[in-house]
Structure formats: structure tokens, C-alpha cells
Design a protein around this motif. Structure first.
Motif, PDB file in Angstrom:
ATOM      1  N   ASP A  66      37.374  46.688  34.004  1.00  0.00           N
ATOM      2  CA  ASP A  66      36.965  45.348  33.588  1.00  0.00           C
ATOM      3  C   ASP A  66      36.187  44.634  34.694  1.00  0.00           C
ATOM      4  OD1 ASP A  66      38.166  45.762  31.165  1.00  0.00           O
ATOM      5  OD2 ASP A  66      40.018  44.701  31.670  1.00  0.00           O
ATOM      6  N   ALA A  67      36.554  44.908  35.951  1.00  0.00           N
ATOM      7  CA  ALA A  67      35.818  44.292  37.058  1.00  0.00           C
ATOM      8  C   ALA A  67      34.372  44.793  37.081  1.00  0.00           C
ATOM      9  CB  ALA A  67      36.517  44.597  38.377  1.00  0.00           C
ATOM     10  N   LEU A  68      34.176  46.086  36.860  1.00  0.00           N
ATOM     11  CA  LEU A  68      32.817  46.628  36.822  1.00  0.00           C
ATOM     12  C   LEU A  68      32.015  46.021  35.673  1.00  0.00           C
ATOM     13  CD1 LEU A  68      33.531  50.413  37.571  1.00  0.00           C
ATOM     14  CD2 LEU A  68      32.292  48.790  39.035  1.00  0.00           C
ATOM     15  N   ALA A  69      32.665  45.887  34.514  1.00  0.00           N
ATOM     16  CA  ALA A  69      31.967  45.319  33.362  1.00  0.00           C
ATOM     17  C   ALA A  69      31.584  43.862  33.606  1.00  0.00           C
ATOM     18  CB  ALA A  69      32.848  45.441  32.119  1.00  0.00           C
ATOM     19  N   LEU A  77      30.841  34.993  38.754  1.00  0.00           N
ATOM     20  CA  LEU A  77      32.109  34.736  38.096  1.00  0.00           C
ATOM     21  C   LEU A  77      33.173  35.710  38.581  1.00  0.00           C
ATOM     22  CD1 LEU A  77      33.924  33.371  36.032  1.00  0.00           C
ATOM     23  CD2 LEU A  77      32.915  34.834  34.258  1.00  0.00           C
ATOM     24  N   LEU A  78      32.821  36.995  38.712  1.00  0.00           N
ATOM     25  CA  LEU A  78      33.772  37.979  39.208  1.00  0.00           C
ATOM     26  C   LEU A  78      34.263  37.598  40.602  1.00  0.00           C
ATOM     27  CD1 LEU A  78      35.283  40.667  39.070  1.00  0.00           C
ATOM     28  CD2 LEU A  78      33.202  41.788  39.948  1.00  0.00           C
ATOM     29  N   ALA A  79      33.330  37.208  41.471  1.00  0.00           N
ATOM     30  CA  ALA A  79      33.729  36.820  42.828  1.00  0.00           C
ATOM     31  C   ALA A  79      34.665  35.613  42.796  1.00  0.00           C
ATOM     32  CB  ALA A  79      32.489  36.510  43.665  1.00  0.00           C
ATOM     33  N   GLY A  80      34.388  34.667  41.907  1.00  0.00           N
ATOM     34  CA  GLY A  80      35.247  33.492  41.803  1.00  0.00           C
ATOM     35  C   GLY A  80      36.642  33.843  41.330  1.00  0.00           C
ATOM     36  N   LEU A  81      36.734  34.757  40.373  1.00  0.00           N
ATOM     37  CA  LEU A  81      38.046  35.154  39.882  1.00  0.00           C
ATOM     38  C   LEU A  81      38.833  35.901  40.950  1.00  0.00           C
ATOM     39  CD1 LEU A  81      37.182  36.356  36.265  1.00  0.00           C
ATOM     40  CD2 LEU A  81      38.391  34.278  36.921  1.00  0.00           C
ATOM     41  N   VAL A  82      38.175  36.790  41.678  1.00  0.00           N
ATOM     42  CA  VAL A  82      38.860  37.523  42.746  1.00  0.00           C
ATOM     43  C   VAL A  82      39.344  36.561  43.817  1.00  0.00           C
ATOM     44  CG1 VAL A  82      38.556  39.215  44.588  1.00  0.00           C
ATOM     45  CG2 VAL A  82      37.615  39.666  42.307  1.00  0.00           C
ATOM     46  N   ARG A  83      38.539  35.556  44.097  1.00  0.00           N
ATOM     47  CA  ARG A  83      38.885  34.593  45.150  1.00  0.00           C
ATOM     48  C   ARG A  83      40.036  33.679  44.747  1.00  0.00           C
ATOM     49  NH1 ARG A  83      34.282  32.932  45.623  1.00  0.00           N
ATOM     50  NH2 ARG A  83      34.364  31.037  44.350  1.00  0.00           N
ATOM     51  N   ASN A  93      45.024  40.779  33.996  1.00  0.00           N
ATOM     52  CA  ASN A  93      45.051  40.037  32.742  1.00  0.00           C
ATOM     53  C   ASN A  93      44.010  38.939  32.662  1.00  0.00           C
ATOM     54  OD1 ASN A  93      47.123  41.563  31.690  1.00  0.00           O
ATOM     55  ND2 ASN A  93      48.733  40.177  32.364  1.00  0.00           N
ATOM     56  N   VAL A  94      43.469  38.531  33.780  1.00  0.00           N
ATOM     57  CA  VAL A  94      42.452  37.486  33.775  1.00  0.00           C
ATOM     58  C   VAL A  94      41.084  38.045  33.409  1.00  0.00           C
ATOM     59  CG1 VAL A  94      41.182  35.880  35.263  1.00  0.00           C
ATOM     60  CG2 VAL A  94      43.679  35.954  35.352  1.00  0.00           C
ATOM     61  N   LEU A  95      40.775  39.255  33.885  1.00  0.00           N
ATOM     62  CA  LEU A  95      39.451  39.831  33.643  1.00  0.00           C
ATOM     63  C   LEU A  95      39.131  39.995  32.153  1.00  0.00           C
ATOM     64  CD1 LEU A  95      39.295  42.479  36.499  1.00  0.00           C
ATOM     65  CD2 LEU A  95      37.834  40.456  36.247  1.00  0.00           C
ATOM     66  N   LEU A 119      42.355  28.992  35.428  1.00  0.00           N
ATOM     67  CA  LEU A 119      41.433  29.879  34.734  1.00  0.00           C
ATOM     68  C   LEU A 119      40.330  29.146  33.979  1.00  0.00           C
ATOM     69  CD1 LEU A 119      40.634  32.742  33.865  1.00  0.00           C
ATOM     70  CD2 LEU A 119      42.253  32.523  31.961  1.00  0.00           C
ATOM     71  N   PRO A 120      40.643  28.130  33.157  1.00  0.00           N
ATOM     72  CA  PRO A 120      39.559  27.452  32.430  1.00  0.00           C
ATOM     73  C   PRO A 120      38.493  26.879  33.370  1.00  0.00           C
ATOM     74  CG  PRO A 120      41.683  26.830  31.537  1.00  0.00           C
ATOM     75  CD  PRO A 120      41.963  27.580  32.795  1.00  0.00           C
ATOM     76  N   GLU A 121      38.932  26.326  34.488  1.00  0.00           N
ATOM     77  CA  GLU A 121      37.969  25.752  35.437  1.00  0.00           C
ATOM     78  C   GLU A 121      37.087  26.832  36.039  1.00  0.00           C
ATOM     79  OE1 GLU A 121      38.011  22.635  39.230  1.00  0.00           O
ATOM     80  OE2 GLU A 121      39.878  23.379  38.359  1.00  0.00           O
ATOM     81  N   THR A 122      37.704  27.982  36.393  1.00  0.00           N
ATOM     82  CA  THR A 122      36.924  29.080  36.959  1.00  0.00           C
ATOM     83  C   THR A 122      35.907  29.606  35.949  1.00  0.00           C
ATOM     84  OG1 THR A 122      38.787  29.724  38.364  1.00  0.00           O
ATOM     85  CG2 THR A 122      37.061  31.356  38.023  1.00  0.00           C
TER      86      THR A 122
END
Length: 410
Positions: A66-69, A77-83, A93-95, A119-122
Motif C-alpha cells: 500500500d505504501a508503494l501504491a 501524502l505518504l511522507a505525511g502519513l509516515v511522519r 490500517n491508515v494506508l 487522519l482526516p487532517e493529514t
């Protein structure tokens, strides 16, 4: 994560109604043992999130996939979620939620809104949260401050807060909800599915209850009431259809051992039976074969089992808690008793045994009330309008003027 699958009947009804009105609904859910992720609701997509028992190798591989996708679509967005996602295993479960690209996130339970508050803010998307009962009128008062402590932030950040009745709205406002954000949407009932069915009279009073086997549903007082009814010379049989509480909820341990012991202690083995969890159609069949629905709860929004029984033309005996009296008027659709009063429950049941015509009149009045005030079509329109309003506030109203929300329901 709080949403069982297949979900409760009222959640299924909501999802199906949204799909029929052109709202693309996506449910994100974990799956506990015994839950069937293969069950589908027409028009509703399903995301299977990681369960507590998921093997580590599976969790890692799906997170990487899911991270690759997501990275190929939106690296920022991926970087923000990881951070921002801590602990990192929650990324599993977030991805999938980010990949679903929701327009609106809807958390059906307060605890999930708190748990995924960032999560909604990210994602840059608005969210709605539901208040259905025990989240606001039980959890803050039974030592679960770790959950309710986050309500202030959740209420502040939510675009809107759905409450199932006026009583729950007032409870939420007392916990800090801005009244302007509260939207009361009561559950609808399919009055075609839940409709009166003729059945032969029995030589005993048939009492039925539906509810999870935990202390909030207060089946202990119901069993004590049955003991009083039987002790008064009335032949009575009482069936309780109820699943075990979801694992991991410290506010809702199982009451089954205590109830079984109470049945034996009162000598009611031939009068009371715990049926366990039943399929929805079997619950409906049991309602049709009963004389009265007994709902002795200590805390409620508006109990769906009571509404369904009323639609079936069944008189109801309920306790005056939460929003129950927003559906049941004492002496009109059934009887309303004070909570923790087995004698009052027993008195109401005895009246129905001694006056069968009274039970018929109460049942007919209950069905009329459902037809007038608890339409599933009205419920669905209210949800569509809620999402439309949230999207309009967010500047994301679709070109045709209709809400095109995907609801994510962890």
C-alpha cells in the motif's frame, strides 16, 4: 476497531440506503474470529484492515504494497502519513484509508474518531462522527477517561456530529460539543421487513429480548422480573438473543456467567433461555412468535430492537433511559418503567398477560408510530443532506450538486 462485520442491522440499512441514493460508501473494518468478511452489502465497497491476530509477515507485506501504491500517486501524502502515524504499525490500517480517497470520513463510534483524530487532517478531508449511546453516557463515567478525554478535540475538529436522538445530543453537548454541530438523525426501520405476522396464542406469556450480554443491557433485572411474574402464578417463557461483547472493551465484559447463575439461583431454568447470537432473520422470527419485547437497559440512544419490535406490532416494555421515550410513550406503544426496577417490569408484563386486547392495541399504536416517525427513506435523505452540507462547507460539492462522499467507517 469497533465495527463488526457483517455490521449491525441498522448499519447495513444505512449503507444500503446511501448506495441507493448514489453515495459511494466504503467500509474499512478489522475482522475478529468468526466474522465473515465475504459478506457484502449491495453497492458498498469493503476494505479489510489488519486484525490483531494478523501474521507479522502479512502485515509487513501489505503495508509495503500500500505504501508503494500511495507513493506512486502522492509522495507528499505518504511522507505525511509516515511522519504522523504512531506507532508505525498503525500505518498498516491508515494506508488503505488514504488509498480509498474519501471525500468524507465518517466514524460510527466516538472511540474511533478519537483514535484516528489526526487522519482526516493529514488526508485533508472533513469528518463526521456519530454518538450512539454508551460512548457519551457510559464511557465518561466508568473509568474510561483515556477514551472520553479525547472528545473535546474530536468535537472541535469534526465538521458535524451525528446523534441518534435528542437525549444523546444533550449528553454530548454536556461533554463539550458545540450544539451548532449536532445533527440528530434517528434510525429508520424497514416496516416491510419488520411487519406484523399472525401467530397462534400460547398457554404462556412469551417474552423476548435482544441485546449484547453486558451489564448495560441489564438482563439481570429482566430475569428477576420474570421470577416475579412466574412467582405470581403466570406461566411465562423468556428468551434472550444476544452476542458476547466485542473483545477488548473494558466497559463491556460478558454478563453470561452471572446471568446463568442467576437463572439457576432463582429456579428459572424452565422459564429463561439464553439463545446466544442469532442471524437477523431468526431474530425477526422470534419477534413474530413473541407476545412482548422486554428491554431493561441502563443506557441507550434509541434501541433499534425496540423500534423493530414496534414495527412488528409487538408491545414493548422498556426502561426510561436515553432516548427511549422519544419512541415509546408510556401506555401508548408500551410501558415505560424506571431503570433498576424489576417489580415495575414484572407489573407491566403481568398487565399484558391479563389483558391480551391491551397488548394488541399497544402493538398497533407502536407500528403506527414507526410508520409516521422512523422511515428509512427519511433517515437516508438526512444522511445525504448531512454529507452534502459537510462537502459544501469544505468546498467539495460535486458538479451535479449531489454528495459524492465515500464514508470510511473504522
Amino acid at each position: 476497531m469497533g465495527l463488526r462485520w457483517p455490521p449491525e442491522t441498522f448499519i447495513q440499512r444505512k449503507l444500503a440506503g446511501l448506495a441507493q441514493h448514489g453515495v459511494q460508501a466504503t467500509v474499512a473494518s478489522t475482522f475478529a474470529a468468526g466474522e465473515d468478511w465475504r459478506v457484502r452489502v449491495p453497492g458498498v465497497d469493503l476494505i479489510r484492515l489488519g486484525s490483531p491476530g494478523e501474521r507479522r509477515v502479512v502485515s509487513i507485506s501489505r503495508t509495503a504494497r500500500d505504501a508503494l501504491a500511495l507513493g506512486a500517486r502522492d509522495r507528499r501524502l505518504l511522507a505525511g502519513l509516515v511522519r504522523t502515524t504512531r506507532p508505525l504499525q498503525r500505518l498498516r490500517n491508515v494506508l488503505p484509508l488514504a488509498l480509498a480517497e474519501p471525500d468524507v470520513l465518517h466514524f460510527e463510534w466516538e472511540s474511533q474518531a478519537v483514535r484516528y483524530l489526526g487522519l482526516p487532517e493529514t488526508l485533508g478531508r472533513p469528518f463526521v462522527m456519530s454518538c450512539r449511546g454508551s460512548g457519551v453516557n457510559v464511557h465518561p463515567h466508568v473509568g474510561l477517561e483515556q477514551i472520553s478525554a479525547g472528545y473535546d478535540q474530536a468535537f472541535a475538529k469534526a465538521a458535524a456530529v451525528h446523534c441518534v436522538c435528542d437525549a444523546i445530543r444533550d449528553e454530548a453537548v454536556g461533554l463539550g460539543l458545540d450544539p451548532a454541530k449536532a445533527v440528530v438523525i434517528r434510525s429508520g426501520v424497514d416496516a416491510t421487513l419488520f411487519a406484523p405476522r399472525p401467530h397462534e396464542p400460547a398457554p404462556f406469556l412469551r417474552v423476548f429480548s435482544v441485546g449484547t450480554l453486558h451489564w448495560i443491557k441489564n438482563f439481570e433485572d429482566a430475569i428477576r422480573a420474570i421470577g416475579l411474574v412466574a412467582g405470581g402464578g403466570i406461566p411465562v417463557r423468556y428468551e434472550i438473543a444476544g452476542a458476547e461483547p466485542l473483545p477488548g472493551d473494558p466497559a463491556k465484559p460478558s454478563d453470561r456467567p452471572k446471568l446463568l447463575y442467576l437463572i439457576r439461583e432463582l429456579g428459572l431454568e424452565g422459564h429463561v433461555e439464553l439463545l446466544g447470537e442469532l442471524p437477523h432473520d431468526e431474530v425477526r422470527a422470534r419477534m413474530h412468535a413473541s407476545d412482548v419485547l422486554l428491554h431493561p437497559s441502563l443506557s441507550e440512544g434509541i434501541p433499534n430492537s425496540v423500534l423493530e419490535a414496534m414495527a412488528c406490532g409487538l408491545p414493548v416494555v422498556v426502561t426510561d433511559v436515553g432516548g427511549t421515550t422519544e419512541a415509546v410513550t408510556d401506555g401508548v406503544e408500551g410501558f415505560v418503567s424506571p431503570p433498576r426496577d424489576p417489580a415495575a417490569l414484572a407489573s407491566a408484563l403481568a398487565r399484558l398477560w391479563n389483558d391480551r386486547e391491551l397488548g394488541t392495541r399497544l402493538g398497533e399504536a407502536g407500528r403506527r408510530r414507526i410508520l409516521a416517525d422512523f422511515s428509512p427513506e427519511a433517515e437516508t435523505r438526512a444522511y445525504v443532506e448531512l454529507y452534502r452540507r459537510v462537502l459544501a462547507l469544505d468546498g467539495a460539492l460535486s458538479p451535479n450538486g449531489r454528495a459524492a462522499a465515500r464514508t470510511i467507517l473504522p
